[in-house]
Write a protein that holds these residues in place. Sequence first.
Motif, PDB file in Angstrom:
ATOM      1  N   VAL A  14      16.303  -3.313   8.937  1.00  0.00           N
ATOM      2  CA  VAL A  14      17.670  -2.777   9.132  1.00  0.00           C
ATOM      3  C   VAL A  14      17.934  -1.693   8.076  1.00  0.00           C
ATOM      4  O   VAL A  14      18.443  -0.503   8.496  1.00  0.00           O
ATOM      5  N   CYS A  20      22.984  -3.095   4.517  1.00  0.00           N
ATOM      6  CA  CYS A  20      23.221  -4.400   5.538  1.00  0.00           C
ATOM      7  C   CYS A  20      24.816  -5.202   5.036  1.00  0.00           C
ATOM      8  O   CYS A  20      25.106  -5.675   5.987  1.00  0.00           O
ATOM      9  N   VAL A  56      18.201  -9.382  16.415  1.00  0.00           N
ATOM     10  CA  VAL A  56      17.514  -8.928  14.922  1.00  0.00           C
ATOM     11  C   VAL A  56      16.285  -9.889  14.832  1.00  0.00           C
ATOM     12  O   VAL A  56      16.361 -11.025  14.663  1.00  0.00           O
TER      13      VAL A  56
END
Length: 329
Positions: A14, A20, A56
């Motif tokens: 990510v 994050c 995810v």
Amino acid sequence: MRERLQKILAAAGVGSRRHCETLVREGRVAVNGHVVEIGASADPQKDRITLDGRPVHREPLVYWILHKPRGVLTTVRDPEARRTVLDLVDERRARIFPVGRLDRDTEGLLLLTNDGELMQALLHPSRESPRVYRVEIEGRLSPAEARRLASGVDLGGGETTAAAEVGEVDYRGRADVSVFALTLIEGRKRQIRRSLEALGHRVKRLIRTRMGPLTLGKLPYGQARELTSAERRKVLEHARRHGARDDGSRPIRGGRDDGRRPIRGGAGSRSGGRSSRGRDRDRDPSARAGPRSRAPRPGREARPPGLRASRAGGDRRAAGGRSRAPGRR
């Protein structure tokens, strides 16, 4: 096994852990349908983790090295559909991102990966990850200008470039160009070009030859390849040794280039060892110096922060062959 959410997201490609953490703060991350806050953890094998409602999944960690050519943008995508570094890398297993940036007209070594922890370890200036460039400029770089470049150039408006280490200058009289290696610990936007322009020299060519433990080597211009197992071990060990952290306290799991004496912003030990005072600063973050070091002793210039004496012979070939003293042809 439960892990911090920012670590799970970074491992999934990510972005960096800091990015994050921002996503979690913005309320965009949920575990098993419940929006979570900073400090939350999850088990990636059992829990359903979503970002903006989309699952995810962990991707395999991949590492690519690219010999970036001039004219290619260091970005994931360009709104004007210009050529980017991702157009040169044939990676289909995972989403990868460039580690740092090279200007459009800058060439050389660029690392691309989906390993967010490694990105943090290589990019944060406190990790002391050197980046070495081969610089070719118009005109002769004088010893006085080299010292100014090493200690930081005043760009006006209260802005001064970060300290650097300048290799021995090879002045080529017939072409009226100077070629030398420049090592940065803390890179700032267009620092090399802007500082040399302030000294009256236009940069003709700029090539990054080293980043941390990785070197450009003989990788062909415009070509990319995956890191070898040996290179991967080196770069992960470098990250571990320099302590990439997700919360400021926990380490992750998982030079010289011309062989000559460096020009520094001030005096320093050639041994490369660390003093007990330096180790104390590492243990006590509040004792660390900021971008500017403490005042030097009378008669001595300030030592550039984070720079150490480097071992000889590193990337002599990358710096343009055998170095010659200024004025020799």
